[in-house]
Enzyme design. Structure first.
Site, PDB file in Angstrom:
ATOM      1  CE  LYS A  70      16.620   4.746  39.913  1.00  0.00           C
ATOM      2  NZ  LYS A  70      16.336   3.369  39.449  1.00  0.00           N
ATOM      3  CB  SER A  95      13.275   3.769  48.013  1.00  0.00           C
ATOM      4  OG  SER A  95      14.421   4.088  47.247  1.00  0.00           O
ATOM      5  CD  GLU A 221      25.438  -5.183  44.687  1.00  0.00           C
ATOM      6  OE1 GLU A 221      24.221  -5.312  44.458  1.00  0.00           O
ATOM      7  OE2 GLU A 221      26.187  -6.156  44.922  1.00  0.00           O
ATOM      8  N   GLY A 225      23.661  -4.612  50.956  1.00  0.00           N
ATOM      9  CA  GLY A 225      22.784  -4.760  49.790  1.00  0.00           C
ATOM     10  C   GLY A 225      23.530  -5.360  48.617  1.00  0.00           C
ATOM     11  CG  ASP A 227      20.725  -7.054  45.119  1.00  0.00           C
ATOM     12  OD1 ASP A 227      21.154  -6.133  45.830  1.00  0.00           O
ATOM     13  OD2 ASP A 227      20.169  -6.846  44.026  1.00  0.00           O
ATOM     14  CB  SER A 321      23.929   7.520  41.005  1.00  0.00           C
ATOM     15  OG  SER A 321      23.895   7.265  42.398  1.00  0.00           O
TER      16      SER A 321
END
Length: 341
Positions: A70, A95, A221, A225, A227, A321
């Protein structure tokens, strides 16, 4: 869960609304990040290759500044603010990992940050965000609309909102991870990337498909979760209830508009893994690879250790990640983690 049908419907590089991020914007982001972000290591393991039956190249963003990919997107986005925007400061919602990334980038660039975080965010991530100098405002993720709350917070205080994934500069920054990986490894047959809001995948898919035509882009995923998986099957963004998964970094309810436009064109498929399979991958990474990952960080690796990728490519890149997890939480998750197959 098995691979879904191939999702790539367009050319190797997005066009129209999906062109929010390009190889050129990713290379420009890499220039801004040079000497600021870490060029994270690419690890190999004979044990992992033998277990999987392929050559695996792990891009370890757990060794990035603040412990996750990030930082790349946050710093790239903040570095492009005007002097007036920097004077006023920034806001973000997250989060945990984007929160820390924005807080650190703000400190590095001489501005301030106010972060909206869910009340149940991991304590280690909240403490780190505060430690980087940000102000933290909490909300209930099960009753509050974080986007609306963050928009209101930014408007009330005159701050520039830096979203966690649905932003061209954020996506471009995240794509530098794949740029570095392929520069080091050469052509890969596939790249496995965890998918939450989709910013990491959108950036990495843009870089990888431009550099290696024909590469398979596989998103991963958690089952709870899913989506993006559902959205790709439906051909439009789908909203799900707040996911109940150990992978808090992937507990998104819907993909971003910009990220979905890119990923709809560039993803070949999405794999779903269970929380147990994520724990297994975390345990394998710790015991055999000697790296600590958070659940979201191990999600893409879990697709391999659980045997979810079929057909299996010969040379596979995997984005690890992040590694932001507290000691107590790590011990708790490892206590019941099954062994790899």
């Amino acid at each position: 869960m098995s691979l879904s049908p191939g999702g790539r419907t367009g050319p190797a590089q997005p066009t129209g609304p999906a062109a929010a991020v390009t190889l050129d914007t990713i290379r420009a982001a890499a220039a801004r990040l040079a000497g600021i972000a870490h060029r994270t290591p690419v690890l190999r393991s004979g044990t992992l290759d033998a277990l999987v039956g392929a050559e695996v190249f792990l891009k370890c963003e757990s060794f990035q500044r603040m412990g996750a990919f990030k930082f790349r997107g946050a710093y790239n986005a903040l570095s492009r603010l005007t002097p007036e925007q920097r004077r006023r400061g920034v806001a973000a919602y997250s989060s945990g990992n984007h929160a820390q990334a924005v807080a650190l980038a703000a400190r590095e660039l001489g501005t301030t940050a106010v972060i909206l975080m869910p009340e149940d965010a991991p304590r280690s991530k909240r403490d780190a965000t505060l430690g980087y100098g940000a102000e933290v405002v909490t909300y209930d993720r099960y009753t509050g609309d974080r986007t609306a709350l963050a928009d209101q917070l930014a408007a009330d205080r005159g701050l520039t909102l830096i979203p966690p994934y649905d932003h061209p500069d954020v996506m471009a920054g995240q794509g530098t991870a794949a740029l570095e990986l392929i520069e080091e490894t050469g052509p890969l047959d596939a790249l496995l990337t965890p998918v939450g809001g989709g910013g990491l995948m959108a950036g990495c898919a843009t870089a990888a498909t431009a550099l290696v035509p024909g590469i398979r882009m596989i998103g991963v995923e958690p089952e709870a979760g899913d989506d993006t998986h559902r959205s790709l099957e439906a051909g439009r963004p789908v909203t799900i209830p707040v996911p109940q998964t150990i992978a808090d970094g992937q507990a998104t309810e819907a993909p971003g508009e910009l990220t979905f436009a890119v990923n709809r064109e560039l993803l070949d498929s999405v794999v779903l893994v269970s929380d147990d399979e994520i724990r297994t991958a975390m345990k394998f990474a710790f015991e055999r690879l000697k790296i600590v990952t958070e659940p979201s960080g191990a999600c893409a690796l879990a697709a391999l250790t659980a045997g979810r990728v079929d057909p299996l490519p010969a040379r596979i890149g995997v984005i690890i990640s992040g590694g932001n997890i507290g000691q107590d939480r790590f011990v708790e998750l490892m206590a019941t983690a099954p062994d790899a197959r």
